[in-house]
Design a protein around this motif. Structure first.
Motif, mmCIF file in Angstrom:
data_model
loop_
_atom_site.group_PDB
_atom_site.id
_atom_site.type_symbol
_atom_site.label_atom_id
_atom_site.label_comp_id
_atom_site.label_asym_id
_atom_site.label_seq_id
_atom_site.Cartn_x
_atom_site.Cartn_y
_atom_site.Cartn_z
ATOM 1 N N LEU A 183 42.342 40.107 28.619
ATOM 2 C CA LEU A 183 41.831 41.442 28.270
ATOM 3 C C LEU A 183 42.808 42.166 27.358
ATOM 4 O O LEU A 183 42.398 42.846 26.393
ATOM 5 N N LYS A 184 44.088 42.031 27.638
ATOM 6 C CA LYS A 184 45.092 42.719 26.831
ATOM 7 C C LYS A 184 45.098 42.220 25.392
ATOM 8 O O LYS A 184 45.242 43.000 24.441
ATOM 9 N N ASN A 185 44.937 40.937 25.236
ATOM 10 C CA ASN A 185 45.003 40.330 23.894
ATOM 11 C C ASN A 185 43.634 40.271 23.219
ATOM 12 O O ASN A 185 43.507 39.621 22.166
ATOM 13 N N ASN A 186 42.634 40.920 23.853
ATOM 14 C CA ASN A 186 41.286 40.960 23.269
ATOM 15 C C ASN A 186 40.763 39.570 22.964
ATOM 16 O O ASN A 186 40.227 39.286 21.889
ATOM 17 N N VAL A 187 40.999 38.688 23.976
ATOM 18 C CA VAL A 187 40.491 37.330 23.801
ATOM 19 C C VAL A 187 38.974 37.344 23.736
ATOM 20 O O VAL A 187 38.344 36.558 23.016
ATOM 21 N N VAL A 188 38.365 38.227 24.505
ATOM 22 C CA VAL A 188 36.900 38.363 24.472
ATOM 23 C C VAL A 188 36.570 39.767 23.995
ATOM 24 O O VAL A 188 37.236 40.751 24.340
ATOM 25 N N THR A 189 35.530 39.849 23.189
ATOM 26 C CA THR A 189 35.091 41.154 22.670
ATOM 27 C C THR A 189 33.756 41.551 23.235
ATOM 28 O O THR A 189 33.376 42.726 23.177
ATOM 29 N N ASP A 190 33.078 40.577 23.808
ATOM 30 C CA ASP A 190 31.765 40.842 24.387
ATOM 31 C C ASP A 190 31.959 41.638 25.685
ATOM 32 O O ASP A 190 32.792 41.315 26.526
ATOM 33 N N GLN A 191 31.165 42.689 25.868
ATOM 34 C CA GLN A 191 31.310 43.570 27.024
ATOM 35 C C GLN A 191 30.997 42.829 28.328
ATOM 36 O O GLN A 191 31.647 43.046 29.360
ATOM 37 N N GLU A 192 30.036 41.935 28.240
ATOM 38 C CA GLU A 192 29.666 41.200 29.456
ATOM 39 C C GLU A 192 30.813 40.320 29.930
ATOM 40 O O GLU A 192 31.119 40.261 31.123
ATOM 41 N N LYS A 193 31.501 39.640 29.020
ATOM 42 C CA LYS A 193 32.621 38.793 29.389
ATOM 43 C C LYS A 193 33.800 39.622 29.869
ATOM 44 O O LYS A 193 34.534 39.221 30.775
ATOM 45 N N ARG A 194 33.976 40.801 29.233
ATOM 46 C CA ARG A 194 35.065 41.657 29.674
ATOM 47 C C ARG A 194 34.818 42.121 31.121
ATOM 48 O O ARG A 194 35.743 42.202 31.940
ATOM 49 N N SER A 195 33.539 42.411 31.416
ATOM 50 C CA SER A 195 33.200 42.800 32.780
ATOM 51 C C SER A 195 33.457 41.646 33.749
ATOM 52 O O SER A 195 33.932 41.847 34.881
ATOM 53 N N PHE A 196 33.148 40.405 33.302
ATOM 54 C CA PHE A 196 33.409 39.241 34.150
ATOM 55 C C PHE A 196 34.897 39.101 34.429
ATOM 56 O O PHE A 196 35.314 38.821 35.555
ATOM 57 N N TYR A 197 35.735 39.289 33.403
ATOM 58 C CA TYR A 197 37.169 39.218 33.579
ATOM 59 C C TYR A 197 37.639 40.248 34.607
ATOM 60 O O TYR A 197 38.473 39.961 35.485
ATOM 61 N N CYS A 198 37.084 41.446 34.468
ATOM 62 C CA CYS A 198 37.470 42.520 35.403
ATOM 63 C C CYS A 198 37.033 42.185 36.836
ATOM 64 O O CYS A 198 37.762 42.454 37.804
#
Length: 512
Positions: free
Chosen positions: A315-330
């Motif tokens: 998340l810090k390095n913006n590996v994913v930009t898609d909101q859905e994937k960011r939510s999955f990471y969280c």
């Protein structure tokens, strides 16, 4: 000390009794037969006097043949165990009565068995005359009076030694009585044997008695010696019980006082030493537990920390930009944080119970109501996993314990059943009275636990299938917490395999 007192006393007493026994046996050997001969001479004289009374009024030969006279003489003859002859020097014998072939008394003469005393009153002359008359068969002669004498001679017909007594009455009737010397010799021999036996028994009894007396004298000294040896080995458990008022008694009291003082002093030192050893062992045990704890916790927290770190860096390095994937990471980060929180809470809970710092708030409560409340709380999970939960409570009495901790046991058992139930989806909770306890059981259908692992599943962080445990988020502390709670209550717990699953159980005290 034993040899110088006890065994010397035994030796002195034994030697004394041996000398006494030897003197007694020697006296019996050399003088017993002479005594028996003299005793039997008196018997022969006494018997002769009885014979004189019987025949004193008899005047003719036919008088001697009267039945009562013959019976009396025969009785006397049998009493002395010898033979009796009555007659005159040159005339017929009056007794015993010889009969002819028709059974009638015979007047036939036989060779006279009597010995003429000879002329003169001197005993020496009579002895000389008797010796000459009897020849080589004579062994000893004793002149009793001018008309009587004793001889020991060999019977020419029977060829046995006999003691004979012959006397002449005033009417010239001769009386001859003799008894076998074998009986006298046998009596002397029996006396010798009896004396020997008595001597042996006396020696034995005296020896035993001497041992007893010497032991009684030396026992206090031996006790003092034994106590001193124990004291040298730092054993002060034995005290002296010598109830005498002499120097030995005073010495025993001093030793008892010394033993008590040393026992108290060394006992205090031992207690301090034992406490020090316990502290050292406890420190070692705590250090070992600390290392195991750190190792287990590090292992259990390594995976969630690794995942949190990885997804946070993404998340810090913006590996994913898609909101859905960011939510999955969280979501992953939150889920792993919750697992870490659960591990920490369970560790704190287990540590509190095992350390003994937890106070049990025991009270009476309704176990049926508690089980019902727990199953209702877990009902959403049962529905979500399509699990068929069945309860069977056969207890009407109240139970006693810490209700919050007992609820924790039931929840851990049910969570364990939920995580290991198979496709049959069966879980059953039962409660019944057993051996003055209430036993609560939780069964789940599924794979059996290997027998060799049934004892190890209660160890902290132990997992049979680590991959499966990871899939449902288990910490490996649930059963360890059950174990600690049951041990704190002083009640049993356990598990065993059934034909179609596994059954965990625990006991609760029945309420007052």
């Amino acid at each position: 000390m034993n040899k110088s007192i006890r065994y010397k006393l035994l030796a002195y007493m034994t030697i004394s009794i041996l000398v006494f026994a030897a003197l007694l046996l020697g006296a019996n050997t050399f003088f017993a037969e002479k005594y028996y001969v003299k005793h039997n001479k008196n018997i022969l004289i006494k018997t002769t006097k009885e014979i004189v009374q019987i025949i004193s009024n008899l005047e003719s030969t036919s008088d001697f043949q009267m039945e009562d006279v013959v019976y009396s003489l025969n009785r006397l003859e049998k009493n002395i165990g010898g033979s009796l002859t009555i007659g005159k020097m040159a005339g017929p014998l009056y007794y015993p009565i010889y009969r002819d072939i028709k059974g009638m008394p015979s007047k036939a003469l036989i060779v006279s068995p009597f010995v003429e005393l000879g002329k003169g009153n001197e005993a020496f002359n009579k002895k000389k005359y008797i010796s000459k008359a009897m020849g080589d068969t004579l062994k000893s002669v004793e002149v009793y009076d001018k008309n009587s004498f004793f001889v020991i001679t060999k019977d020419p017909s029977l060829r046995i030694d006999t003691l004979r007594y012959q006397t002449r009455l005033e009417n010239d009737i001769m009386i001859l009585i003799w008894i076998p010397m074998a009986e006298i010799s046998e009596s002397a021999l029996v006396s010798n044997r009896f004396t020997a036996i008595v001597a042996l028994v006396t020696i034995l009894i005296t020896g035993l008695w001497t041992l007893y007396i010497s032991d009684k004298f030396t026992r206090p000294i031996k006790q003092i010696n034994a106590t001193a040896k124990r004291m040298a080995e730092l054993d002060f458990s034995q005290t002296l019980d010598i109830a005498s008022e002499d120097e030995i008694g005073q010495l025993s009291q001093s030793i008892n006082f010394l033993t008590h003082k040393l026992k108290v002093t060394i006992g205090e030192l031992n207690q301090k030493n034992q406490q020090l050893e316990r502290d050292i062992d406890k420190g070692k045990k705590i250090d070992t537990m600390r290392r195991e704890f750190v190792s287990n916790v590090s292992h259990e927290l390594k995976t969630p920390i690794f995942l949190i770190q990885g997804y946070a860096e993404g998340l810090k390095n913006n590996v994913v930009t898609d909101q859905e994937k960011r939510s999955f990471y969280c979501d992953v980060i939150m889920e792993e944080a919750e697992k870490m929180d659960a591990i920490v809470k369970d560790l704190l809970n287990l540590s509190q119970i095992e350390s003994g710092n937890m106070d049990l708030n025991k009270c009476d409560f309704n176990i049926e109501q508690l089980i019902e409340d727990v199953t209702k709380k877990l009902e959403p999970i049962f529905k979500e996993k399509d699990i068929n939960i069945d309860t069977k409570i056969a207890v009407s009495k109240m139970v006693n314990g810490d209700a919050i901790r007992i609820e924790q046991v039931i929840v851990n058992y049910l969570n364990n059943a939920i995580n290991h139930v198979d496709s049959s989806k069966k879980i059953k909770v039962t409660a019944e009275e057993q051996n003055n306890k209430v036993r609560v059981s939780v069964f789940n259908s599924g794979q059996s636990i290997p027998e060799e692992l049934l004892e190890r599943i209660w160890i902290s962080f132990y997992k049979i299938d680590k991959a499966r445990t990871r899939s449902y988020g288990g910490t490996g502390l649930g059963l360890a917490i059950v174990k600690a709670i049951q041990q704190a209550h002083g009640n049993k717990y356990g598990v065993f395999n059934t034909e179609d699953g596994v059954l965990f159980w625990f006991d609760i005290d029945i309420g007052v």
